[in-house]
Design a protein around this motif. Sequence first.
Motif, PDB file in Angstrom:
ATOM      1  N   ASP A   1       0.831  -1.197   0.000  1.00 46.23           N
ATOM      2  CA  ASP A   1       0.000   0.000   0.000  1.00 46.23           C
ATOM      3  C   ASP A   1       0.871   1.256   0.000  1.00 46.23           C
ATOM      4  OD1 ASP A   1       0.941  -0.564   2.529  1.00 46.23           O
ATOM      5  OD2 ASP A   1      -0.885   0.038   3.574  1.00 46.23           O
ATOM      6  N   MET A   2       0.240   2.376  -0.276  1.00 46.33           N
ATOM      7  CA  MET A   2       0.938   3.643  -0.333  1.00 46.33           C
ATOM      8  C   MET A   2       1.522   3.981   1.043  1.00 46.33           C
ATOM      9  SD  MET A   2       1.328   5.796  -2.951  1.00 46.33           S
ATOM     10  CE  MET A   2      -0.134   5.705  -3.983  1.00 46.33           C
ATOM     11  N   PRO A   3       2.766   4.473   1.108  1.00 44.23           N
ATOM     12  CA  PRO A   3       3.350   4.854   2.401  1.00 44.23           C
ATOM     13  C   PRO A   3       2.452   5.825   3.163  1.00 44.23           C
ATOM     14  CG  PRO A   3       5.035   4.845   0.711  1.00 44.23           C
ATOM     15  CD  PRO A   3       3.725   4.630   0.004  1.00 44.23           C
ATOM     16  N   LYS A   4       2.387   5.638   4.479  1.00 42.72           N
ATOM     17  CA  LYS A   4       1.499   6.439   5.318  1.00 42.72           C
ATOM     18  C   LYS A   4       2.175   7.660   5.935  1.00 42.72           C
ATOM     19  CE  LYS A   4      -2.067   3.594   5.010  1.00 42.72           C
ATOM     20  NZ  LYS A   4      -1.467   2.538   4.176  1.00 42.72           N
ATOM     21  N   GLN A   5       3.508   7.735   5.811  1.00 40.35           N
ATOM     22  CA  GLN A   5       4.262   8.842   6.384  1.00 40.35           C
ATOM     23  C   GLN A   5       5.041   9.554   5.288  1.00 40.35           C
ATOM     24  OE1 GLN A   5       4.017   9.825   9.587  1.00 40.35           O
ATOM     25  NE2 GLN A   5       2.535   8.165   9.915  1.00 40.35           N
ATOM     26  N   PRO A   6       5.435  10.818   5.518  1.00 43.76           N
ATOM     27  CA  PRO A   6       6.268  11.512   4.530  1.00 43.76           C
ATOM     28  C   PRO A   6       7.562  10.745   4.280  1.00 43.76           C
ATOM     29  CG  PRO A   6       5.389  13.069   6.131  1.00 43.76           C
ATOM     30  CD  PRO A   6       5.062  11.700   6.649  1.00 43.76           C
ATOM     31  N   CYS A   7       7.989  10.694   3.031  1.00 41.65           N
ATOM     32  CA  CYS A   7       9.200   9.973   2.641  1.00 41.65           C
ATOM     33  C   CYS A   7      10.270  10.995   2.259  1.00 41.65           C
ATOM     34  CB  CYS A   7       8.902   9.036   1.471  1.00 41.65           C
ATOM     35  SG  CYS A   7       7.642   7.793   1.863  1.00 41.65           S
ATOM     36  N   ALA A   8      11.396  10.936   2.935  1.00 42.13           N
ATOM     37  CA  ALA A   8      12.412  11.988   2.846  1.00 42.13           C
ATOM     38  C   ALA A   8      12.892  12.242   1.425  1.00 42.13           C
ATOM     39  CB  ALA A   8      13.591  11.638   3.753  1.00 42.13           C
ATOM     40  N   ALA A   9      12.999  11.187   0.595  1.00 35.87           N
ATOM     41  CA  ALA A   9      13.525  11.348  -0.770  1.00 35.87           C
ATOM     42  C   ALA A   9      12.494  11.022  -1.843  1.00 35.87           C
ATOM     43  CB  ALA A   9      14.779  10.486  -0.956  1.00 35.87           C
TER      44      ALA A   9
ATOM     45  N   SER B   1      -4.059   8.291 -10.616  1.00 39.48           N
ATOM     46  CA  SER B   1      -4.943   8.989 -11.546  1.00 39.48           C
ATOM     47  C   SER B   1      -6.237   8.241 -11.841  1.00 39.48           C
ATOM     48  CB  SER B   1      -4.204   9.294 -12.858  1.00 39.48           C
ATOM     49  OG  SER B   1      -3.614   8.128 -13.401  1.00 39.48           O
ATOM     50  N   GLN B   2      -6.339   6.967 -11.440  1.00 39.54           N
ATOM     51  CA  GLN B   2      -7.614   6.263 -11.581  1.00 39.54           C
ATOM     52  C   GLN B   2      -8.469   6.433 -10.327  1.00 39.54           C
ATOM     53  OE1 GLN B   2      -4.721   4.703 -11.111  1.00 39.54           O
ATOM     54  NE2 GLN B   2      -4.930   2.776  -9.996  1.00 39.54           N
ATOM     55  N   GLY B   3      -8.018   7.258  -9.371  1.00 39.82           N
ATOM     56  CA  GLY B   3      -8.789   7.542  -8.172  1.00 39.82           C
ATOM     57  C   GLY B   3      -8.479   6.656  -6.991  1.00 39.82           C
ATOM     58  N   ASP B   4      -7.297   6.082  -6.934  1.00 40.27           N
ATOM     59  CA  ASP B   4      -6.921   5.139  -5.876  1.00 40.27           C
ATOM     60  C   ASP B   4      -5.903   5.766  -4.935  1.00 40.27           C
ATOM     61  OD1 ASP B   4      -6.161   2.898  -4.341  1.00 40.27           O
ATOM     62  OD2 ASP B   4      -4.683   2.297  -5.854  1.00 40.27           O
ATOM     63  N   ALA B   5      -6.271   5.926  -3.673  1.00 44.68           N
ATOM     64  CA  ALA B   5      -5.334   6.418  -2.662  1.00 44.68           C
ATOM     65  C   ALA B   5      -4.815   5.302  -1.768  1.00 44.68           C
ATOM     66  CB  ALA B   5      -5.994   7.495  -1.808  1.00 44.68           C
ATOM     67  N   THR B   6      -5.305   4.076  -1.962  1.00 46.27           N
ATOM     68  CA  THR B   6      -4.802   2.952  -1.167  1.00 46.27           C
ATOM     69  C   THR B   6      -3.438   2.495  -1.667  1.00 46.27           C
ATOM     70  OG1 THR B   6      -5.790   1.248  -2.578  1.00 46.27           O
ATOM     71  CG2 THR B   6      -7.165   2.145  -0.806  1.00 46.27           C
TER      72      THR B   6
END
Length: 354
Positions: free
Chosen positions: A175-183, A262-267
Motif C-alpha cells: 500500500d501507499m506509504p502512510k508517512q512523509p518519505c524523505a527522498a 490517476s484512476q482515483g486510488d489512494a490505497t
Amino acid sequence: MRVTSLSTLALTASTANALLRFSCSQLVVERLDPLVNPGIAPSPHVHQIVGGNAFNITMDPATPPPSQATCTTCQFADDFSNYWTAILYFRARNGSYIRVPQKPNVGFEQAAGGMTVYYSPYIGSRKSSVTAFKPGFRMLVGQQHYRTRQEAQKFRQLTYTCLQNMMTRTGETLDMPKQPCAAGIMSNVRFPTCWDGKNLDSPDHMAHIAYPTTGTFESGGPCPATHPVKIPQLFYEVIWDTTKFNNKALWPEDGSQPFVWSQGDATGFGNHGDYIFGWKDNALQIAMDSNCDFCPQLKSQSLAQGNKCTMSGHVREKVDGWLDAIPGLTPGIEHERSMNGSNTPKTDSVEGLI
C-alpha cells in the motif's frame, strides 16, 4: 555509453548476475491507453508514457513500433517499446489536485523524469535461459480498480518504497506509504516471468503470462506447465518526487496520506503497469543471451539524446497545475472508496505552501 547495472550499484542482493538497467525519459503525459482502451481518446485515466514516439491511440500488433517510431526516450536506441503507468496526484486539504512530478533514479540524474527499466535474464546462472519477447507482444500487470490488500496480493511484487535516501531499497509495501518519505516514493512494477509460448496477447492482457508455480523468478522458481517458457523479468522503478508535499500541515486533517493514483486510488492497491514490446530485430535476445550489464553489442544513446525525443499529445486537456478534479474523474467521487480526506470547499489557497 555506459548503462549502469543494478549489481554495480549494489542495489540488489549480491547473488544477482548482470541485467539490463537503463533510463527512459518521459515521452508524454495524457489520457491514452492503446492496450486497455484502444481507439478511445481520451481513455478513462491519465498515464505517463516512456519509450518510442510511435505511441498512439491505437497500436496494431501487425505494425510493430520499430516500423513506426523515429526516436525513443530510452538509452538503448533500438528499444522503441512503450512502457507506461498511471500518474500520481497530491490532494490538498481544500480538495484540489496537482500532479506529482517524477525524478531520475540513481545513475541517471540527467534524465527527464520517466522511469528506470530492467530486463533480467535468469538469475543464478551466467547462461541465458530466457526467451525474449516477440514482435507484437504486449502485457499488463495489476488491476487499476483494486482497493484491498487481498486483491493486491494476487499480483506479486507490485510495491512501494518509501525512500529515506536515493539508495533505499528495503521496506517495500503493498500500500501507499502512510508517512512523509524523505527522498520521495518509488513505485515498483514487476511483471510475470512465464509465457504460454503461443499467444502474443490475450483478452485481459494477462492470461498469456504467469508467475512461477513456487518461489520467484529471482529464486529460479519453475514455470507452470500451461506457461512453460521463461521470459525476462521486466521491472519498472518510478520515483515520484513527493518531497515538496512532506509538510504534514498540507495533509488531510485526519492524518491520512494524500497521494492518489490517476484512476482515483489512494490505497495504492491499484498499482499497475502496461507494456508493448518494440525492440528492433533481435536486439533484446542478444542482450539476454549475452547476460550483459552494459551490452556493448547494442546501439545506445546519451540521456540528453533521449530527452530530446518528444511527441505531441493526442488529448488536449490540462493535466498539470492545480485542478478541481483528476482528469477523467468526477469531483468528490473519484476516491470515495480509498480516501477519507477533508472535504473543505476549494477556497483556501495552498499554492504558496509548497
